[in-house]
Design an enzyme around this catalytic site. Sequence first.
Site, PDB file in Angstrom:
ATOM      1  N   SER A 151       1.137  -1.462  -0.553  1.00 38.10           N
ATOM      2  CA  SER A 151      -0.316  -0.255  -0.180  1.00 38.10           C
ATOM      3  C   SER A 151       0.709   1.185   0.262  1.00 38.10           C
ATOM      4  O   SER A 151       2.467   0.818   0.520  1.00 38.10           O
ATOM      5  CB  SER A 151      -0.832   0.452   1.183  1.00 38.10           C
ATOM      6  OG  SER A 151      -1.520   1.203   1.155  1.00 38.10           O
ATOM      7  N   TYR A 164      -1.717  -1.221   9.998  1.00 36.32           N
ATOM      8  CA  TYR A 164      -1.889  -1.253   8.735  1.00 36.32           C
ATOM      9  C   TYR A 164      -0.487  -0.954   7.850  1.00 36.32           C
ATOM     10  O   TYR A 164       0.175  -1.389   7.204  1.00 36.32           O
ATOM     11  CB  TYR A 164      -3.438  -0.675   8.295  1.00 36.32           C
ATOM     12  CG  TYR A 164      -3.619  -0.730   6.599  1.00 36.32           C
ATOM     13  CD1 TYR A 164      -3.322  -2.272   6.675  1.00 36.32           C
ATOM     14  CD2 TYR A 164      -2.936   0.753   6.086  1.00 36.32           C
ATOM     15  CE1 TYR A 164      -3.836  -2.198   5.131  1.00 36.32           C
ATOM     16  CE2 TYR A 164      -2.850   0.177   4.415  1.00 36.32           C
ATOM     17  CZ  TYR A 164      -3.672  -1.139   3.712  1.00 36.32           C
ATOM     18  OH  TYR A 164      -3.661  -0.955   2.694  1.00 36.32           O
TER      19      TYR A 164
END
Length: 275
Positions: A151, A164
């Site tokens: 990401s 995350y």
Amino acid sequence: MTAARSAGDRTTKRRDRVALVTGGGSGIGEATVRRLVADGATVAVLDVREAEADRVVQSLPAGSGWAVGCDVSRPAEVDDAVRKVIELAGGRLDAVVNCAGIGTEGSIGDLELDDWHRTLAVNLTGPMLVIRAALPALTAGGAGSVVNIASAAGRRAIAGFAAYSASKAGLIMLTQQAAVDYGAAGVRFNVICPGWVRTAMSTADMEAVKQMRGGTTEEAFTWVSRHTPLQRVSDPSEIASIVAFLAGADSSYVSGAVIAADGGSSVIEVSTLMT
């Protein structure tokens, strides 16, 4: 994990490559499965939601895929699933794509410890377990490819997403470490760092934007991409096309690469932004 199920009886062409995609039941994973099948691969669709994996496979041409239920955070399930796929493929595995992932909100001070552990288990330990189980088959072929989906949050911090962001940063380094360790065996490892992609997960994230600013989901997507040079979010098929390149022979000398697929947002100097 239950037994793998195959696509129904529909006309298909001969397929010479075998790929395994985790998180293949939706989002980037599903788009990747469809792209790889369109390019001529047989694809094992792994997902913790076996019904979704089966839905995807049943929509594919006959003989082009298998659905396998698997929680990538559980070592025994991963070993069983990968072994089953390799058996179904007659011992062959050419590419692995790790798309399975979860998003957890929370800064260090307010994040539940169970959420921290679960996020790292799925987003970081999961890919490691899948790679480890697949390595014998990947190295046996002498030209295997692993593509991990990280990401933009793994390269630049996002407020309130400690677990995350940390898990995706770890996945980037895991990819590069594997590229160093297994390059001599002919296996390539690359990682893609998407920005906003229009998936069920990101659509759910837009609810917070709508609560803050009002408006529709589409207006929320427009707002979060307002500083992106391309000024839009991505479609999952756009990420899948990069996966297809990295998983195939056209990228035969690409390994250890960290590819931003974020519409150019990572090149922006934040201190110059005018909100």
